[in-house]
Design a protein around this motif. Structure first.
Motif, PDB file in Angstrom:
ATOM      1  N   PHE A   1       8.601   5.019   5.957  1.00  0.00           N
ATOM      2  CA  PHE A   1       8.304   6.127   5.617  1.00  0.00           C
ATOM      3  C   PHE A   1       9.867   6.736   4.906  1.00  0.00           C
ATOM      4  O   PHE A   1      10.914   6.364   5.163  1.00  0.00           O
ATOM      5  CB  PHE A   1       8.187   7.525   6.587  1.00  0.00           C
ATOM      6  CG  PHE A   1       6.696   7.250   7.127  1.00  0.00           C
ATOM      7  CD1 PHE A   1       6.245   6.463   7.949  1.00  0.00           C
ATOM      8  CD2 PHE A   1       5.857   8.372   6.868  1.00  0.00           C
ATOM      9  CE1 PHE A   1       4.924   6.641   8.548  1.00  0.00           C
ATOM     10  CE2 PHE A   1       4.565   8.161   7.186  1.00  0.00           C
ATOM     11  CZ  PHE A   1       4.099   7.414   8.093  1.00  0.00           C
ATOM     12  N   GLY A   2       9.710   7.567   3.826  1.00  0.00           N
ATOM     13  CA  GLY A   2      10.739   8.038   3.074  1.00  0.00           C
ATOM     14  C   GLY A   2      11.439   9.230   3.816  1.00  0.00           C
ATOM     15  O   GLY A   2      10.690   9.679   4.783  1.00  0.00           O
ATOM     16  N   PRO A   3      12.451   9.709   3.574  1.00  0.00           N
ATOM     17  CA  PRO A   3      13.206  10.646   4.246  1.00  0.00           C
ATOM     18  C   PRO A   3      12.667  12.183   4.334  1.00  0.00           C
ATOM     19  O   PRO A   3      12.581  13.121   4.873  1.00  0.00           O
ATOM     20  CB  PRO A   3      14.590  10.718   3.838  1.00  0.00           C
ATOM     21  CG  PRO A   3      14.279  10.365   2.507  1.00  0.00           C
ATOM     22  CD  PRO A   3      13.382   9.388   2.414  1.00  0.00           C
TER      23      PRO A   3
ATOM     24  N   PHE B   1       1.362   5.519   0.206  1.00  0.00           N
ATOM     25  CA  PHE B   1       0.807   6.840   0.704  1.00  0.00           C
ATOM     26  C   PHE B   1       1.670   8.011   0.323  1.00  0.00           C
ATOM     27  O   PHE B   1       2.924   7.909   0.249  1.00  0.00           O
ATOM     28  CB  PHE B   1       0.699   6.670   1.896  1.00  0.00           C
ATOM     29  CG  PHE B   1       0.076   5.356   2.614  1.00  0.00           C
ATOM     30  CD1 PHE B   1       0.367   4.257   2.773  1.00  0.00           C
ATOM     31  CD2 PHE B   1      -1.562   5.625   2.851  1.00  0.00           C
ATOM     32  CE1 PHE B   1      -0.052   3.199   3.149  1.00  0.00           C
ATOM     33  CE2 PHE B   1      -2.101   4.472   3.153  1.00  0.00           C
ATOM     34  CZ  PHE B   1      -1.429   3.147   3.563  1.00  0.00           C
TER      35      PHE B   1
ATOM     36  N   TYR C   1       2.201  11.693   2.336  1.00  0.00           N
ATOM     37  CA  TYR C   1       1.676  12.641   3.343  1.00  0.00           C
ATOM     38  C   TYR C   1       2.236  13.832   3.234  1.00  0.00           C
ATOM     39  O   TYR C   1       3.293  13.982   2.469  1.00  0.00           O
ATOM     40  CB  TYR C   1       1.968  12.166   4.696  1.00  0.00           C
ATOM     41  CG  TYR C   1       1.330  10.947   5.285  1.00  0.00           C
ATOM     42  CD1 TYR C   1       1.498   9.715   4.733  1.00  0.00           C
ATOM     43  CD2 TYR C   1       0.048  11.130   6.010  1.00  0.00           C
ATOM     44  CE1 TYR C   1       0.660   8.505   5.423  1.00  0.00           C
ATOM     45  CE2 TYR C   1      -0.519  10.061   6.621  1.00  0.00           C
ATOM     46  CZ  TYR C   1      -0.047   8.695   6.276  1.00  0.00           C
ATOM     47  OH  TYR C   1      -1.004   7.681   6.723  1.00  0.00           O
TER      48      TYR C   1
ATOM     49  N   GLU D   1       6.726  19.992   3.587  1.00  0.00           N
ATOM     50  CA  GLU D   1       7.723  18.719   3.486  1.00  0.00           C
ATOM     51  C   GLU D   1       6.688  17.482   3.102  1.00  0.00           C
ATOM     52  O   GLU D   1       5.410  17.381   3.911  1.00  0.00           O
ATOM     53  CB  GLU D   1       8.212  18.528   4.822  1.00  0.00           C
ATOM     54  CG  GLU D   1       9.569  17.185   4.637  1.00  0.00           C
ATOM     55  CD  GLU D   1      10.484  17.484   5.357  1.00  0.00           C
ATOM     56  OE1 GLU D   1      10.433  18.304   6.297  1.00  0.00           O
ATOM     57  OE2 GLU D   1      11.544  16.952   5.074  1.00  0.00           O
TER      58      GLU D   1
ATOM     59  N   LEU E   1      -2.791  13.029   5.432  1.00  0.00           N
ATOM     60  CA  LEU E   1      -2.740  12.181   4.292  1.00  0.00           C
ATOM     61  C   LEU E   1      -3.346  13.053   2.979  1.00  0.00           C
ATOM     62  O   LEU E   1      -4.406  13.532   2.935  1.00  0.00           O
ATOM     63  CB  LEU E   1      -3.765  10.882   4.452  1.00  0.00           C
ATOM     64  CG  LEU E   1      -3.928  10.043   3.338  1.00  0.00           C
ATOM     65  CD1 LEU E   1      -2.549   9.230   3.131  1.00  0.00           C
ATOM     66  CD2 LEU E   1      -5.154   8.921   3.545  1.00  0.00           C
TER      67      LEU E   1
ATOM     68  N   PHE F   1       4.602   0.743   9.124  1.00  0.00           N
ATOM     69  CA  PHE F   1       4.725   1.373   7.771  1.00  0.00           C
ATOM     70  C   PHE F   1       6.195   1.791   7.610  1.00  0.00           C
ATOM     71  O   PHE F   1       6.865   2.227   8.842  1.00  0.00           O
ATOM     72  CB  PHE F   1       3.953   2.654   7.895  1.00  0.00           C
ATOM     73  CG  PHE F   1       2.481   2.226   7.739  1.00  0.00           C
ATOM     74  CD1 PHE F   1       1.881   1.837   8.877  1.00  0.00           C
ATOM     75  CD2 PHE F   1       1.641   2.199   6.427  1.00  0.00           C
ATOM     76  CE1 PHE F   1       0.479   1.353   8.742  1.00  0.00           C
ATOM     77  CE2 PHE F   1       0.332   1.653   6.424  1.00  0.00           C
ATOM     78  CZ  PHE F   1      -0.185   1.197   7.642  1.00  0.00           C
TER      79      PHE F   1
ATOM     80  N   TYR G   1       0.839  -1.176   0.073  1.00  0.00           N
ATOM     81  CA  TYR G   1      -0.034   0.151   0.078  1.00  0.00           C
ATOM     82  C   TYR G   1       1.025   1.138   0.063  1.00  0.00           C
ATOM     83  O   TYR G   1       1.811   1.177   0.725  1.00  0.00           O
ATOM     84  CB  TYR G   1      -1.005   0.078   1.307  1.00  0.00           C
ATOM     85  CG  TYR G   1      -2.051  -1.214   0.995  1.00  0.00           C
ATOM     86  CD1 TYR G   1      -2.780  -1.047   2.279  1.00  0.00           C
ATOM     87  CD2 TYR G   1      -2.027  -1.923   0.227  1.00  0.00           C
ATOM     88  CE1 TYR G   1      -3.820  -1.923   2.299  1.00  0.00           C
ATOM     89  CE2 TYR G   1      -3.485  -2.955   0.239  1.00  0.00           C
ATOM     90  CZ  TYR G   1      -4.241  -2.790   1.447  1.00  0.00           C
ATOM     91  OH  TYR G   1      -5.313  -3.565   1.075  1.00  0.00           O
TER      92      TYR G   1
ATOM     93  N   GLN H   1       3.353  17.603   5.385  1.00  0.00           N
ATOM     94  CA  GLN H   1       3.690  18.163   6.802  1.00  0.00           C
ATOM     95  C   GLN H   1       3.800  19.634   6.466  1.00  0.00           C
ATOM     96  O   GLN H   1       4.878  20.030   6.023  1.00  0.00           O
ATOM     97  CB  GLN H   1       4.748  17.561   7.389  1.00  0.00           C
ATOM     98  CG  GLN H   1       4.801  18.136   8.975  1.00  0.00           C
ATOM     99  CD  GLN H   1       6.100  17.523   9.784  1.00  0.00           C
ATOM    100  OE1 GLN H   1       6.947  16.762   8.961  1.00  0.00           O
ATOM    101  NE2 GLN H   1       5.562  17.014  11.098  1.00  0.00           N
TER     102      GLN H   1
ATOM    103  N   PHE I   1       5.859  13.400   2.208  1.00  0.00           N
ATOM    104  CA  PHE I   1       6.937  12.245   2.862  1.00  0.00           C
ATOM    105  C   PHE I   1       5.933  11.087   1.994  1.00  0.00           C
ATOM    106  O   PHE I   1       4.505  11.045   2.011  1.00  0.00           O
ATOM    107  CB  PHE I   1       6.567  11.928   3.984  1.00  0.00           C
ATOM    108  CG  PHE I   1       7.416  12.700   5.051  1.00  0.00           C
ATOM    109  CD1 PHE I   1       6.845  14.051   5.587  1.00  0.00           C
ATOM    110  CD2 PHE I   1       8.438  12.329   5.586  1.00  0.00           C
ATOM    111  CE1 PHE I   1       7.525  14.747   6.592  1.00  0.00           C
ATOM    112  CE2 PHE I   1       9.445  13.179   6.435  1.00  0.00           C
ATOM    113  CZ  PHE I   1       8.828  14.349   6.722  1.00  0.00           C
TER     114      PHE I   1
ATOM    115  N   GLY J   1       5.271  23.156  11.696  1.00  0.00           N
ATOM    116  CA  GLY J   1       4.436  23.193  12.789  1.00  0.00           C
ATOM    117  C   GLY J   1       3.416  22.259  13.021  1.00  0.00           C
ATOM    118  O   GLY J   1       2.775  22.310  13.889  1.00  0.00           O
ATOM    119  N   GLN J   2       2.988  21.471  11.964  1.00  0.00           N
ATOM    120  CA  GLN J   2       1.990  20.699  12.049  1.00  0.00           C
ATOM    121  C   GLN J   2       2.351  19.209  11.940  1.00  0.00           C
ATOM    122  O   GLN J   2       3.289  18.707  11.644  1.00  0.00           O
ATOM    123  CB  GLN J   2       0.888  21.009  10.741  1.00  0.00           C
ATOM    124  CG  GLN J   2       0.477  22.434  10.866  1.00  0.00           C
ATOM    125  CD  GLN J   2      -0.298  22.707  11.946  1.00  0.00           C
ATOM    126  OE1 GLN J   2      -1.281  22.080  12.060  1.00  0.00           O
ATOM    127  NE2 GLN J   2      -0.065  23.840  12.349  1.00  0.00           N
ATOM    128  N   GLY J   3       1.316  18.582  12.107  1.00  0.00           N
ATOM    129  CA  GLY J   3       1.446  16.869  11.842  1.00  0.00           C
ATOM    130  C   GLY J   3       1.221  16.557  10.616  1.00  0.00           C
ATOM    131  O   GLY J   3       1.327  17.639   9.525  1.00  0.00           O
ATOM    132  N   LEU J   4       1.326  15.228  10.215  1.00  0.00           N
ATOM    133  CA  LEU J   4       1.302  14.848   8.638  1.00  0.00           C
ATOM    134  C   LEU J   4      -0.158  14.563   8.607  1.00  0.00           C
ATOM    135  O   LEU J   4      -0.999  14.234   9.194  1.00  0.00           O
ATOM    136  CB  LEU J   4       1.909  13.517   8.670  1.00  0.00           C
ATOM    137  CG  LEU J   4       3.327  13.589   8.504  1.00  0.00           C
ATOM    138  CD1 LEU J   4       4.128  14.022   9.633  1.00  0.00           C
ATOM    139  CD2 LEU J   4       3.885  12.160   8.148  1.00  0.00           C
TER     140      LEU J   4
END
Lengths: 113, 113
Positions: free
Chosen positions: B103-105, B34, B36, B88, B46, B101, B32, B38, B90, B41-44
Motif C-alpha cells: 500500500f502507498g502512504p 487498486f 481504496y 483518505e 475498494l 500487497f 494488479y 477510507q 490509498f 473511523g472506517q475501514g478501507l
C-alpha cells in the motif's frame, strides 16, 4: 454484503500486557489478513492466513503472533505490548488466492501506555 | 523491491472541482493495481481495480483511474468532487499470484464548501 467485524474500536493497554485483537468475517472467506496502519506509512502487513491453522508472516511480524482455529475468526496477539505498537490495526478477508478484493473491518485503535 | 508512492500527502479542493490523485509504483512484473478509500473511523473500501485490458477503469462513486505502463502510474480521477469524498485514499499494488500487497502512504483529501 461481506461483513468483517473487529472486537473493539478503541483499546488502551499498559506496557507488558498481553493483548488480543479479534476479527470475524461472515462470508466463509479462506484468506484473512492483519495490517497495521500508521500515518505516512500506509498499511503494512503483519500476518496473513490462507486457511484454518495456516499462517504466514508478513512484512512486520516481530512482536506479534496470530491464531486461526476457525475459518471465520482470525486473532492478532501482542504477547507483551510495547508503546511502539500503538497504532491502528485493520483486519481484512478475501475469498481466496484467485480473488484479489480484500474486505476490511473498521479497525481497532490501540494505545499502549 | 516493490513500492508505491503517493506524492501528495494532503490535497484540498473545492466542491465541484475536478480531482486527480497520483500513484506511482515500482514492481518487477505486471501488477494488479487498486485504489481504496477510507472515510474517518472506517475501514478501507475498494474504489476500483485494474488487472488487464482497457487501461481506463471505472469505479464506484464516479471515480476512474488510468493505468500508464510507461510511467508506472495509476492515477485516480473524478470530474466533480462532492463534500462526501473527503477521506483518505490509498493506492495499492499486488502480484498476479500471491498474497502480499503493498500500500502507498495515502493521500488525505479535504473538500471546501
Amino acid at each position: 454484503d461481506v461483513k468483517v467485524t473487529q472486537s473493539s474500536r478503541y483499546l488502551v493497554k499498559r506496557t507488558g500486557e498481553k493483548v488480543f485483537l479479534e476479527c470475524v468475517q461472515d462470508m466463509d472467506h479462506e484468506n484473512m489478513f492483519w495490517y497495521r496502519q500508521d500515518p505516512g506509512l500506509g498499511l503494512r502487513l503483519i500476518y496473513f492466513s490462507y486457511d484454518v491453522k495456516m499462517k504466514e508472516k508478513g512484512d512486520i511480524p516481530e512482536g506479534y503472533s496470530v491464531s486461526r482455529e476457525k475459518k471465520e475468526r482470525f486473532s492478532l496477539i501482542l504477547e507483551s505490548a510495547s508503546t511502539n505498537q500503538t497504532s491502528m490495526y485493520l483486519c481484512a478477508s478475501r475469498a481466496g488466492s484467485s480473488s484479489y478484493e480484500q474486505y476490511f473491518g473498521p479497525g481497532t485503535r490501540l494505545t499502549v501506555t | 523491491a516493490q513500492s508505491v508512492t503517493q506524492p501528495d500527502i494532503h490535497i484540498t479542493v473545492s466542491e465541484g472541482a475536478s480531482l486527480e490523485l497520483r500513484c506511482n509504483y515500482s514492481y518487477g512484473a505486471t501488477p494488479y493495481l487498486f485504489w481504496y478509500v477510507q472515510s474517518p473511523g472506517q475501514g478501507l473500501q475498494l474504489l476500483l481495480k485494474y488487472f488487464s485490458g482497457d487501461t481506463l477503469v471505472q469505479g464506484i462513486k464516479g471515480f476512474e483511474a488510468e493505468f500508464k505502463r510507461s510511467q508506472s502510474s495509476f492515477n485516480l480521477r473524478k470530474p466533480s468532487v462532492h463534500w462526501s469524498d473527503a477521506a483518505e485514499y490509498f493506492c495499492a499494488v499486488g502480484p498476479r499470484w500471491g498474497q502480499n500487497f503493498v500500500f502507498g502512504p495515502g493521500t488525505r483529501l479535504s473538500v471546501l464548501p
